[in-house]
Design an enzyme around this catalytic site. Structure first.
Site, PDB file in Angstrom:
ATOM      1  N   SER A 168      17.544  -4.137 -15.176  1.00 41.37           N
ATOM      2  CA  SER A 168      18.798  -4.615 -14.585  1.00 41.37           C
ATOM      3  C   SER A 168      19.523  -3.494 -13.859  1.00 41.37           C
ATOM      4  CB  SER A 168      19.684  -5.124 -15.716  1.00 41.37           C
ATOM      5  OG  SER A 168      21.005  -5.288 -15.282  1.00 41.37           O
TER       6      SER A 168
ATOM      7  N   TYR B  13      23.610  -4.376 -24.756  1.00 41.14           N
ATOM      8  CA  TYR B  13      22.678  -5.066 -23.850  1.00 41.14           C
ATOM      9  C   TYR B  13      22.119  -4.074 -22.827  1.00 41.14           C
ATOM     10  CZ  TYR B  13      21.369  -7.355 -19.511  1.00 41.14           C
ATOM     11  OH  TYR B  13      20.721  -7.691 -18.349  1.00 41.14           O
TER      12      TYR B  13
ATOM     13  N   LYS C  14      18.137  -2.236 -22.083  1.00 43.69           N
ATOM     14  CA  LYS C  14      17.394  -2.123 -20.816  1.00 43.69           C
ATOM     15  C   LYS C  14      16.981  -0.666 -20.578  1.00 43.69           C
ATOM     16  CE  LYS C  14      17.544  -6.450 -19.709  1.00 43.69           C
ATOM     17  NZ  LYS C  14      16.341  -7.249 -19.931  1.00 43.69           N
TER      18      LYS C  14
HETATM   19  N1  UFG Z   1      33.638 -12.815 -12.421  1.00 42.25           N
HETATM   20  C1  UFG Z   1      34.863 -13.444 -12.277  1.00 42.25           C
HETATM   21  N2  UFG Z   1      35.092 -14.570 -12.997  1.00 42.25           N
HETATM   22  C2  UFG Z   1      34.172 -15.109 -13.845  1.00 42.25           C
HETATM   23  C3  UFG Z   1      32.920 -14.455 -13.987  1.00 42.25           C
HETATM   24  C4  UFG Z   1      32.689 -13.296 -13.260  1.00 42.25           C
HETATM   25  O1  UFG Z   1      35.731 -12.998 -11.509  1.00 42.25           O
HETATM   26  O2  UFG Z   1      34.457 -16.125 -14.481  1.00 42.25           O
HETATM   27  C5  UFG Z   1      33.372 -11.596 -11.612  1.00 42.25           C
HETATM   28  C6  UFG Z   1      33.084 -10.386 -12.463  1.00 42.25           C
HETATM   29  O3  UFG Z   1      34.279  -9.772 -12.857  1.00 42.25           O
HETATM   30  C7  UFG Z   1      32.224  -9.551 -11.514  1.00 42.25           C
HETATM   31  C8  UFG Z   1      31.478 -10.604 -10.690  1.00 42.25           C
HETATM   32  O4  UFG Z   1      32.214 -11.812 -10.847  1.00 42.25           O
HETATM   33  O5  UFG Z   1      33.059  -8.840 -10.674  1.00 42.25           O
HETATM   34  C9  UFG Z   1      30.063 -10.826 -11.166  1.00 42.25           C
HETATM   35  O6  UFG Z   1      30.089 -11.074 -12.552  1.00 42.25           O
HETATM   36  P1  UFG Z   1      28.832 -11.641 -13.357  1.00 42.25           P
HETATM   37  O7  UFG Z   1      29.239 -11.786 -14.783  1.00 42.25           O
HETATM   38  O8  UFG Z   1      28.279 -12.839 -12.680  1.00 42.25           O
HETATM   39  O9  UFG Z   1      27.750 -10.504 -13.188  1.00 42.25           O
HETATM   40  P2  UFG Z   1      27.820  -8.934 -13.570  1.00 42.25           P
HETATM   41  O10 UFG Z   1      27.782  -8.183 -12.290  1.00 42.25           O
HETATM   42  O11 UFG Z   1      28.921  -8.631 -14.498  1.00 42.25           O
HETATM   43  O12 UFG Z   1      26.520  -8.796 -14.457  1.00 42.25           O
HETATM   44  C10 UFG Z   1      25.270  -9.129 -13.957  1.00 42.25           C
HETATM   45  C11 UFG Z   1      24.388  -9.652 -15.077  1.00 42.25           C
HETATM   46  C12 UFG Z   1      24.113  -8.594 -16.076  1.00 42.25           C
HETATM   47  C13 UFG Z   1      23.605  -7.372 -15.410  1.00 42.25           C
HETATM   48  C14 UFG Z   1      24.529  -6.941 -14.310  1.00 42.25           C
HETATM   49  C15 UFG Z   1      23.941  -5.803 -13.536  1.00 42.25           C
HETATM   50  O13 UFG Z   1      25.007 -10.741 -15.742  1.00 42.25           O
HETATM   51  O14 UFG Z   1      23.132  -9.068 -16.963  1.00 42.25           O
HETATM   52  O15 UFG Z   1      24.741  -8.004 -13.393  1.00 42.25           O
HETATM   53  O16 UFG Z   1      24.814  -5.322 -12.582  1.00 42.25           O
HETATM   54  F1  UFG Z   1      23.492  -6.378 -16.307  1.00 42.25           F
END
Ligand code: UFG
Length: 342
Positions: free
Chosen positions: A127, A152, A156
């Protein structure tokens, strides 16, 4: 000539099911295992419907080494793609042992059996989380990893290190780690897609559920980041494109083209999109409303991360192809399919 067979652990999951389809379409035979701990048998049915044929499937927990051994005894395969793992960052903070136990024991079982049975190739689902809050963007595979900020993420990093050590030590073992950025979207048939349990943690499932009226309002976590519109920047990679990256990596391994025993590739689009851009784009292309509000930052989020994909483009001969509009259409088509919305 008989076909190459690939063992896919966690093949009923979101990325696993799309990769199963892509591999079979590319001419590989597959053996899929899953214990349905975070997936549903309907995913296997969807895969079979898309392919128009049955696939070899066994309900197996990869943490159960003796059950896994039976899979190695029954099937001849040279390559394993190991997807089976827990993936909720927040849950891993409150239940670290659950993550270390499941994600590392299942992985060790796979590696030990590969060594015992002389099966050479393993593709590991890593990831972009390993990059943490990178100083220079976009990140290349040479960008230093940052200390993990969640159990988590730590699983990785540890798994990457284990693979590097094993490939160095064991002559017959070859490994590729694919570092996924943010996988989104669904198969164009809308027969398989992401199946989050409970309240989604990730952005796109929350967006589609809000559009479907299951959630009242989407919270945008943080609008004061040092980014053009104040919301976080991510590299959203279409899940079908991501599946094809696995096919390219498996081809590289099975055709003896690897230049080193252990290789790492970023799998993203190379283009960042902000949370706000994604939401407005989703509403525009699908003609639906997604009520949202700005709230405080979510702890652990990095302001921005996106991929330099040069290595995957040049070495794997793979490139993300689907447009973000098509991807966001497919995400909405899948949600509508799940909810029976016309
Ligand atoms: N976000 C919101 N509202 C929500 C959910 C997410 O504003 O309800 C924002 C988050 O703050 C972030 C963006 O949308 O800025 C993306 O969030 P995600 O949770 O979809 O994804 P992440 O980038 O946090 O995490 C993902 C995967 C992880 C991985 C990571 C690697 O879920 O497993 O990318 O960068 F580790």
């Amino acid at each position: 000539m008989s076909k190459e067979t690939v063992l896919i652990s966690g093949g009923a999951g979101y990325i696993g099911s799309h990769t199963t389809v892509a591999l079979v379409e590319a001419g590989f035979d597959v053996v899929v295992i899953d214990n349905f701990s975070n997936s549903e048998p309907s995913a296997i049915e969807g895969v079979e419907k898309i392919l128009g044929r049955k696939i070899d499937f066994m309900e197996v927990d990869t943490c159960d080494k003796e059950a896994l051994r039976k899979v190695f005894e029954k099937y001849q395969f040279n390559t394993v793609i190991h997807f089976a793992a827990y993936k909720a960052v927040g849950e891993s903070m409150t239940e670290p042992l659950k993550y270390y136990q499941n994600n590392l024991v299942s992985y060790m079982n796979i590696l030990e059996l590969m060594k015992e049975f002389g099966r050479p190739n393993i593709l590991f689902s890593s990831s972009a989380t390993v990059y943490g809050n990178a100083e220079v963007l976009p990140v290349t595979e040479q960008t230093p990893r940052q200390p993990a900020t969640s159990p988590y993420g730590n699983t990785k990093q540890i798994a990457e290190d284990i693979l590097s050590d094993c490939c160095r030590a064991y002559e017959g073992m070859w490994g590729i780690a694919l570092r996924y950025f943010n996988p989104i979207g669904a198969h164009p048939s809308a027969l398989i897609g992401e199946l989050p349990r409970g309240v989604p943690n990730n952005l796109v499932p929350f967006v589609t559920q809000t559009a479907a009226g299951i959630r009242e309002c989407l919270s945008v976590f943080g609008s004061d980041y040092d980014t053009p519109d104040g919301t976080c920047l991510r590299d959203y990679i279409d899940v079908v494109d991501l599946a094809k990256a696995h096919v390219a990596a498996v081809r590289r391994m099975t055709s003896g083209k690897m230049e080193r025993k252990y290789e790492i590739f970023n799998v993203g689009t190379g283009s960042p999109l902000s949370v706000l851009e994604l939401i407005t784009r989703f509403m525009d292309v699908n003609g639906v409303d997604v009520p949202y509000k700005m709230v405080g930052r979510r702890s652990g989020d990095v302001p921005a991360v996106w991929a330099d994909t040069t290595l995957a483009n040049n070495t794997l001969g793979w490139k993300a192809e689907r447009s973000i509009d098509d991807t966001l259409r497919s995400a909405w088509a899948w949600e509508k399919h799940l909810r029976g919305i016309q």
